[in-house]
Motif scaffolding. Structure first.
Motif, PDB file in Angstrom:
ATOM      1  N   MET A   1      34.331  -9.911  -6.492  1.00  0.00           N
ATOM      2  CA  MET A   1      33.610 -10.811  -7.718  1.00  0.00           C
ATOM      3  C   MET A   1      32.227 -11.651  -7.352  1.00  0.00           C
ATOM      4  O   MET A   1      32.001 -11.793  -6.234  1.00  0.00           O
ATOM      5  N   ARG A   2      31.615 -11.524  -8.265  1.00  0.00           N
ATOM      6  CA  ARG A   2      30.121 -12.073  -8.184  1.00  0.00           C
ATOM      7  C   ARG A   2      30.140 -13.383  -8.939  1.00  0.00           C
ATOM      8  O   ARG A   2      30.239 -13.490 -10.055  1.00  0.00           O
ATOM      9  N   LEU A   3      30.234 -14.585  -8.001  1.00  0.00           N
ATOM     10  CA  LEU A   3      30.166 -15.868  -8.737  1.00  0.00           C
ATOM     11  C   LEU A   3      28.954 -16.371  -8.721  1.00  0.00           C
ATOM     12  O   LEU A   3      28.020 -16.657  -7.528  1.00  0.00           O
ATOM     13  N   SER A   4      28.567 -17.307  -9.587  1.00  0.00           N
ATOM     14  CA  SER A   4      27.323 -18.087  -9.630  1.00  0.00           C
ATOM     15  C   SER A   4      27.737 -19.585  -9.739  1.00  0.00           C
ATOM     16  O   SER A   4      28.875 -19.918 -10.191  1.00  0.00           O
ATOM     17  N   ILE A   5      27.143 -20.432  -8.699  1.00  0.00           N
ATOM     18  CA  ILE A   5      27.120 -21.767  -8.751  1.00  0.00           C
ATOM     19  C   ILE A   5      25.973 -22.583  -9.128  1.00  0.00           C
ATOM     20  O   ILE A   5      24.744 -22.166  -8.781  1.00  0.00           O
ATOM     21  N   ASP A   6      26.038 -23.687 -10.072  1.00  0.00           N
ATOM     22  CA  ASP A   6      25.101 -24.652 -10.330  1.00  0.00           C
ATOM     23  C   ASP A   6      25.767 -25.924 -10.152  1.00  0.00           C
ATOM     24  O   ASP A   6      26.703 -26.286 -10.518  1.00  0.00           O
ATOM     25  N   HIS A   7      25.284 -26.517  -9.006  1.00  0.00           N
ATOM     26  CA  HIS A   7      25.471 -27.976  -8.516  1.00  0.00           C
ATOM     27  C   HIS A   7      24.476 -28.895  -8.736  1.00  0.00           C
ATOM     28  O   HIS A   7      23.496 -28.952  -8.015  1.00  0.00           O
ATOM     29  N   HIS A   8      24.567 -29.882  -9.765  1.00  0.00           N
ATOM     30  CA  HIS A   8      23.502 -30.923  -9.966  1.00  0.00           C
ATOM     31  C   HIS A   8      23.854 -32.210  -9.628  1.00  0.00           C
ATOM     32  O   HIS A   8      24.853 -32.870  -9.999  1.00  0.00           O
ATOM     33  N   THR A   9      22.977 -32.722  -8.742  1.00  0.00           N
ATOM     34  CA  THR A   9      23.353 -34.271  -8.274  1.00  0.00           C
ATOM     35  C   THR A   9      22.067 -35.026  -8.655  1.00  0.00           C
ATOM     36  O   THR A   9      20.937 -34.852  -8.445  1.00  0.00           O
ATOM     37  N   ARG A  10      22.396 -36.121  -9.433  1.00  0.00           N
ATOM     38  CA  ARG A  10      21.265 -37.319  -9.811  1.00  0.00           C
ATOM     39  C   ARG A  10      21.603 -38.698  -9.438  1.00  0.00           C
ATOM     40  O   ARG A  10      22.954 -39.089  -9.568  1.00  0.00           O
ATOM     41  N   TYR A  11      20.649 -39.264  -8.699  1.00  0.00           N
ATOM     42  CA  TYR A  11      20.848 -40.561  -8.415  1.00  0.00           C
ATOM     43  C   TYR A  11      19.792 -41.362  -9.111  1.00  0.00           C
ATOM     44  O   TYR A  11      18.693 -41.035  -9.384  1.00  0.00           O
ATOM     45  N   SER A 190      35.492 -23.511  -6.769  1.00  0.00           N
ATOM     46  CA  SER A 190      36.487 -22.804  -7.322  1.00  0.00           C
ATOM     47  C   SER A 190      36.272 -22.444  -8.846  1.00  0.00           C
ATOM     48  O   SER A 190      35.936 -23.256  -9.681  1.00  0.00           O
ATOM     49  N   LEU A 191      36.755 -21.029  -9.245  1.00  0.00           N
ATOM     50  CA  LEU A 191      36.793 -20.904 -10.717  1.00  0.00           C
ATOM     51  C   LEU A 191      37.568 -21.770 -11.338  1.00  0.00           C
ATOM     52  O   LEU A 191      37.635 -22.214 -12.620  1.00  0.00           O
ATOM     53  N   HIS A 192      38.857 -22.215 -10.593  1.00  0.00           N
ATOM     54  CA  HIS A 192      40.018 -23.025 -11.231  1.00  0.00           C
ATOM     55  C   HIS A 192      39.876 -24.426 -10.709  1.00  0.00           C
ATOM     56  O   HIS A 192      38.924 -25.018 -10.233  1.00  0.00           O
ATOM     57  N   GLY A 193      41.090 -25.127 -10.939  1.00  0.00           N
ATOM     58  CA  GLY A 193      40.996 -26.405 -10.788  1.00  0.00           C
ATOM     59  C   GLY A 193      41.503 -27.398 -12.038  1.00  0.00           C
ATOM     60  O   GLY A 193      40.835 -26.925 -13.058  1.00  0.00           O
ATOM     61  N   PRO A 194      41.888 -28.650 -11.959  1.00  0.00           N
ATOM     62  CA  PRO A 194      42.173 -29.231 -12.997  1.00  0.00           C
ATOM     63  C   PRO A 194      40.828 -29.903 -13.587  1.00  0.00           C
ATOM     64  O   PRO A 194      41.005 -30.173 -15.051  1.00  0.00           O
ATOM     65  N   SER A 225      46.910 -19.652  -1.664  1.00  0.00           N
ATOM     66  CA  SER A 225      45.992 -19.668  -0.680  1.00  0.00           C
ATOM     67  C   SER A 225      44.606 -19.223  -1.498  1.00  0.00           C
ATOM     68  O   SER A 225      44.625 -18.423  -2.720  1.00  0.00           O
ATOM     69  N   PRO A 226      43.170 -19.538  -1.299  1.00  0.00           N
ATOM     70  CA  PRO A 226      42.142 -19.314  -2.076  1.00  0.00           C
ATOM     71  C   PRO A 226      41.962 -17.644  -1.922  1.00  0.00           C
ATOM     72  O   PRO A 226      42.380 -16.936  -0.882  1.00  0.00           O
ATOM     73  N   ASP A 227      41.445 -17.212  -3.294  1.00  0.00           N
ATOM     74  CA  ASP A 227      41.308 -15.845  -3.159  1.00  0.00           C
ATOM     75  C   ASP A 227      39.519 -15.575  -3.428  1.00  0.00           C
ATOM     76  O   ASP A 227      39.089 -16.479  -3.192  1.00  0.00           O
ATOM     77  N   GLU A 228      39.199 -14.580  -4.331  1.00  0.00           N
ATOM     78  CA  GLU A 228      37.961 -14.011  -4.628  1.00  0.00           C
ATOM     79  C   GLU A 228      37.496 -15.126  -5.695  1.00  0.00           C
ATOM     80  O   GLU A 228      35.974 -15.132  -5.886  1.00  0.00           O
ATOM     81  N   SER A 229      38.140 -16.080  -6.219  1.00  0.00           N
ATOM     82  CA  SER A 229      37.338 -16.920  -7.053  1.00  0.00           C
ATOM     83  C   SER A 229      36.928 -18.244  -6.356  1.00  0.00           C
ATOM     84  O   SER A 229      36.774 -19.261  -7.032  1.00  0.00           O
ATOM     85  N   TYR A 230      37.012 -18.022  -4.870  1.00  0.00           N
ATOM     86  CA  TYR A 230      36.546 -19.464  -4.271  1.00  0.00           C
ATOM     87  C   TYR A 230      35.473 -19.188  -3.481  1.00  0.00           C
ATOM     88  O   TYR A 230      34.986 -17.842  -3.036  1.00  0.00           O
ATOM     89  N   VAL A 231      34.483 -20.003  -3.272  1.00  0.00           N
ATOM     90  CA  VAL A 231      33.224 -20.052  -2.274  1.00  0.00           C
ATOM     91  C   VAL A 231      33.381 -21.153  -1.223  1.00  0.00           C
ATOM     92  O   VAL A 231      33.634 -22.218  -1.709  1.00  0.00           O
ATOM     93  N   ARG A 232      33.471 -20.685  -0.107  1.00  0.00           N
ATOM     94  CA  ARG A 232      33.609 -21.719   1.119  1.00  0.00           C
ATOM     95  C   ARG A 232      32.160 -22.221   1.498  1.00  0.00           C
ATOM     96  O   ARG A 232      31.655 -21.430   1.853  1.00  0.00           O
TER      97      ARG A 232
END
Length: 266
Positions: A1-11, A190-194, A225-232
């Motif tokens: 699986m090819r996952l893309s991550i965008d993580h934005h932090t603003r102070y 992760s792609l999942h989670g609440p 357990s984590p699968d291919e939908s996780y990035v450690r």
């Protein structure tokens, strides 16, 4: 699986800061379950970035900004190719022996309720017992999205009956150690989670060392357990050592923090 991550932090600061120094645990490393295809960290002001490795083998970035600083935005983007390894961790840096992760901390110290929870997960096979423990933790609390304002002790999390994603991971780490396993805290995505519809933090789970099998991940949010939908991304004894952004500032006033995370499939 090819996952893309965008993580934005603003102070945003109520008063200009003379200096801001941040320690970032935001860059994943390759292992047998993931290959980093592209990754970058951008800052919206003149900043110095210094790359390195911490004592756990995590990739770290030190960020230095000289003032006056009224606001600071950090954007992390990347793509990771993942594979399902059933939660088994192989090929990751391991500078510390498993016994190091039997040590406790204030945030992961197991009280009577957590010890009782750990004892309820029975089984002669370590992998079977660890999966049962993950299921017990998953059913002991209602796991919700968002971030807690303060970190509760594991017994207090159990008493409240509900937990954020990171509190659930914290409870799993404490219960894992109470059950006799070396256990550590993991941050990542992760792609999942609440909170997947409106993410305000990274994802968190636990890893337990199961003897000959080695380190295996367990996510109480998924009960699996984590699968291919996780990035450690990072590991540590507790949350404080894997927080994506942490640091200090020189200046008065108060700060506002806003985090937005997007995880998608390419």
């Amino acid at each position: 699986m090819r996952l893309s991550i965008d993580h934005h932090t603003r102070y945003k600061f109520s008063e200009p800061q003379a200096r801001v120094v941040q320690l970032l645990h935001m860059t994943p490393l390759d292992n047998e379950a993931q290959t980093v295809l592209d990754w970058r960290i951008d800052v919206d002001c003149d900043a110095r970035l210094r790359e390195g490795t911490d004592g756990y083998g995590n990739h770290v970035t030190m960020l230095y900004v000289d003032g006056p600083v009224e606001a600071l935005a950090i954007t992390v983007r990347g793509q990771v190719l993942t594979e399902d390894m059933a939660g088994i961790v192989r090929g990751a840096p391991e500078p510390l022996p498993p016994v190091f992760y039997t040590r406790g901390s204030a945030a992961t110290s197991a009280g009577e309720a957590t010890i009782a929870l750990a004892r309820s997960a029975r089984g002669s096979d370590p992998l079977e017992r660890a999966h049962r423990l993950n299921g017990v933790v998953a059913h002991a609390v209602t796991i919700e999205g968002g971030r807690a304002e303060k970190i509760l002790a594991p017994d207090d999390i159990l008493a409240s009956g509900h937990a954020t994603v990171r509190e659930a991971a914290q409870l799993m780490v404490a219960a894992g150690r109470a059950a006799g396993f070396p256990a550590r805290f993991v941050s990542g995505h992760s792609l999942h989670g609440p909170d997947r519809a409106r993410r305000r933090s990274a994802h968190y789970w636990a890893e337990l060392h199961l003897g000959a099998i080695g380190w295996v991940g367990f996510d109480p949010c998924a009960g699996a357990s984590p699968d291919e939908s996780y990035v450690r991304v990072a590991v540590g004894v507790d949350l404080a050592e894997v927080t994506p952004v942490a640091g200090t500032r020189i200046g008065g006033g108060v700060e506002e923090l806003d985090v937005a995370v997007s995880v998608g499939v390419q």
